[in-house]
Write an enzyme that holds these catalytic residues in place. Structure first.
Site, PDB file in Angstrom:
ATOM      1  N   ASP A   1       2.551  -3.562  -0.395  1.00 24.49           N
ATOM      2  CA  ASP A   1       1.940  -1.991   0.135  1.00 24.49           C
ATOM      3  C   ASP A   1       1.497  -2.979   1.459  1.00 24.49           C
ATOM      4  O   ASP A   1       1.162  -2.650   2.352  1.00 24.49           O
ATOM      5  CB  ASP A   1       0.889  -1.608  -0.132  1.00 24.49           C
TER       6      ASP A   1
ATOM      7  N   ARG B   1      -3.350   6.749  -5.333  1.00 23.58           N
ATOM      8  CA  ARG B   1      -1.811   6.440  -5.006  1.00 23.58           C
ATOM      9  C   ARG B   1      -0.932   7.560  -4.569  1.00 23.58           C
ATOM     10  O   ARG B   1       0.027   7.491  -3.616  1.00 23.58           O
ATOM     11  CB  ARG B   1      -1.106   5.953  -5.813  1.00 23.58           C
TER      12      ARG B   1
ATOM     13  N   PHE C   1     -10.783   0.227   5.120  1.00 23.97           N
ATOM     14  CA  PHE C   1      -9.861   0.468   4.077  1.00 23.97           C
ATOM     15  C   PHE C   1      -9.065   1.520   4.034  1.00 23.97           C
ATOM     16  O   PHE C   1      -9.678   2.494   4.568  1.00 23.97           O
ATOM     17  CB  PHE C   1     -10.465   0.747   2.838  1.00 23.97           C
ATOM     18  N   VAL C   2      -7.765   1.549   3.175  1.00 19.97           N
ATOM     19  CA  VAL C   2      -7.120   2.677   3.533  1.00 19.97           C
ATOM     20  C   VAL C   2      -6.575   3.220   2.205  1.00 19.97           C
ATOM     21  O   VAL C   2      -6.774   2.422   1.044  1.00 19.97           O
ATOM     22  CB  VAL C   2      -5.543   3.204   4.587  1.00 19.97           C
TER      23      VAL C   2
ATOM     24  N   LYS D   1      -3.084  -5.569   8.262  1.00 19.59           N
ATOM     25  CA  LYS D   1      -4.104  -5.517   8.875  1.00 19.59           C
ATOM     26  C   LYS D   1      -4.834  -6.817   9.978  1.00 19.59           C
ATOM     27  O   LYS D   1      -4.035  -7.876  10.138  1.00 19.59           O
ATOM     28  CB  LYS D   1      -5.454  -5.657   7.952  1.00 19.59           C
TER      29      LYS D   1
ATOM     30  N   ASP E   1      -4.033  -7.924   4.328  1.00 18.84           N
ATOM     31  CA  ASP E   1      -5.872  -7.519   4.386  1.00 18.84           C
ATOM     32  C   ASP E   1      -5.854  -8.906   4.970  1.00 18.84           C
ATOM     33  O   ASP E   1      -5.527  -9.974   5.904  1.00 18.84           O
ATOM     34  CB  ASP E   1      -6.901  -7.268   3.398  1.00 18.84           C
TER      35      ASP E   1
ATOM     36  N   LYS F   1       0.385  -2.529  -7.974  1.00 20.33           N
ATOM     37  CA  LYS F   1       0.867  -1.533  -8.566  1.00 20.33           C
ATOM     38  C   LYS F   1       1.324  -1.406  -7.089  1.00 20.33           C
ATOM     39  O   LYS F   1       1.964   0.192  -6.677  1.00 20.33           O
ATOM     40  CB  LYS F   1       0.133  -0.239  -9.217  1.00 20.33           C
TER      41      LYS F   1
HETATM   42  P1  IMP Z   1      -5.228  -9.964   0.765  1.00 22.62           P
HETATM   43  O1  IMP Z   1      -5.183 -11.061  -0.195  1.00 22.62           O
HETATM   44  O2  IMP Z   1      -6.629  -9.610   1.495  1.00 22.62           O
HETATM   45  O3  IMP Z   1      -4.486  -9.909   1.625  1.00 22.62           O
HETATM   46  O4  IMP Z   1      -5.316  -8.534  -0.082  1.00 22.62           O
HETATM   47  C1  IMP Z   1      -4.007  -8.010  -0.637  1.00 22.62           C
HETATM   48  C2  IMP Z   1      -4.301  -6.450  -1.732  1.00 22.62           C
HETATM   49  O5  IMP Z   1      -5.127  -6.637  -1.269  1.00 22.62           O
HETATM   50  C3  IMP Z   1      -3.154  -5.613  -0.849  1.00 22.62           C
HETATM   51  O6  IMP Z   1      -2.010  -5.946  -2.212  1.00 22.62           O
HETATM   52  C4  IMP Z   1      -4.017  -4.432  -2.300  1.00 22.62           C
HETATM   53  O7  IMP Z   1      -4.293  -4.499  -3.132  1.00 22.62           O
HETATM   54  C5  IMP Z   1      -5.397  -4.662  -1.457  1.00 22.62           C
HETATM   55  N1  IMP Z   1      -6.013  -3.973  -0.372  1.00 22.62           N
HETATM   56  C6  IMP Z   1      -6.263  -5.210   0.955  1.00 22.62           C
HETATM   57  N2  IMP Z   1      -6.423  -3.498   1.500  1.00 22.62           N
HETATM   58  C7  IMP Z   1      -6.657  -2.645   1.025  1.00 22.62           C
HETATM   59  C8  IMP Z   1      -7.060  -1.428   1.311  1.00 22.62           C
HETATM   60  O8  IMP Z   1      -7.093  -0.842   2.713  1.00 22.62           O
HETATM   61  N3  IMP Z   1      -6.246  -0.536   0.806  1.00 22.62           N
HETATM   62  C9  IMP Z   1      -6.120  -1.211  -0.864  1.00 22.62           C
HETATM   63  N4  IMP Z   1      -5.916  -1.726  -1.753  1.00 22.62           N
HETATM   64  C10 IMP Z   1      -6.162  -3.047  -0.371  1.00 22.62           C
HETATM   65 MG    MG Z   2      -0.750  -4.659  -3.433  1.00 23.25          MG
END
Ligand code: IMP
Ligand code: MG
Length: 181
Positions: free
Chosen positions: A102, A167, A154-155, A133, A105, A45
């Site tokens: 969005d 959100r 974390f944001v 990030k 990470d 979302k």
């Molecule tokens: P990744 O697989 O670690 O790249 O994480 C991706 C997903 O984790 C993003 O689409 C977000 O939904 C969630 N996410 C990662 N970092 C944050 C954060 O700092 N705040 C909120 N959601 C996050």
């Molecule tokens: Mg996401």
């Protein structure tokens, strides 16, 4: 109801900066995809806000579809397990696909998503992420459009949540420490 600002620790990116950057990305994407049919794929979302704003600054007609994947559960750490909760309604064979996300990470979610979409025979698959990030830089995810690089914190806000809240914050910010305790 509690104010949406009540738990914000520090504002990292304010509303005006977010808007200006989305407009820049929109101009870049409009130029890059000129004369081609573009399908925007928003990742639910978290991408709803950036998708809504980005789509409206594009000059050309686009179509929009959505996927929901889960990699985080309710916490703040990536589990590495990606599940499709909602798949596309669109057949993307021979389509130019731009995934709108969005945040990247670890990059686990997007690298999985891109290989999944690529296996469906699209003309192209590119990624646009509002935030990135530093850790993501170590992953083999080829991201064409990045809004902002942010520190490894974390944001929340502008679509991003903590336990489904915040959100609807207009800015990107960190949470005050009391929220986690
Ligand atoms: P990744 O697989 O670690 O790249 O994480 C991706 C997903 O984790 C993003 O689409 C977000 O939904 C969630 N996410 C990662 N970092 C944050 C954060 O700092 N705040 C909120 N959601 C996050
Ligand atoms: Mg996401």
């Amino acid at each position: 109801m509690t104010s949406v600002h009540a738990d914000v620790g520090e504002v990292l990116i304010d509303e005006d900066v977010l808007r200006a950057r989305v407009e820049e990305l929109g101009a870049e994407i409009s130029a890059d995809y000129e004369g081609r049919d573009l399908l925007l794929v928003g990742v639910l979302k978290g991408a709803v806000m950036v998708m809504a704003d980005l789509a409206r600054v594009l000059h050309s007609q686009v179509t929009m579809d959505w996927m929901a994947v889960s990699s985080y559960g309710m916490g703040t750490k990536s589990s590495g397990v990606v599940r499709i909760l909602k798949d596309l309604d669109t057949d993307i064979t021979n389509r130019h696909v731009l995934v709108v996300e969005d945040i990247i990470d670890t990059g686990l979610t997007l690298s999985w998503l891109v290989s999944n979409l690529s296996s469906r025979g699209p003309a192209s698959v590119e990624i646009c992420t509002l935030l990135r990030k530093p850790e993501a830089l170590q992953m083999a995810v080829d991201v064409r459009y990045v809004g902002h690089d942010i520190p490894n914190e974390f944001v929340v806000g502008y679509g991003l949540d903590y336990a489904e809240r915040y959100r609807n914050l207009r800015c990107i910010g960190t949470l005050a420490p009391h929220v986690y305790s």
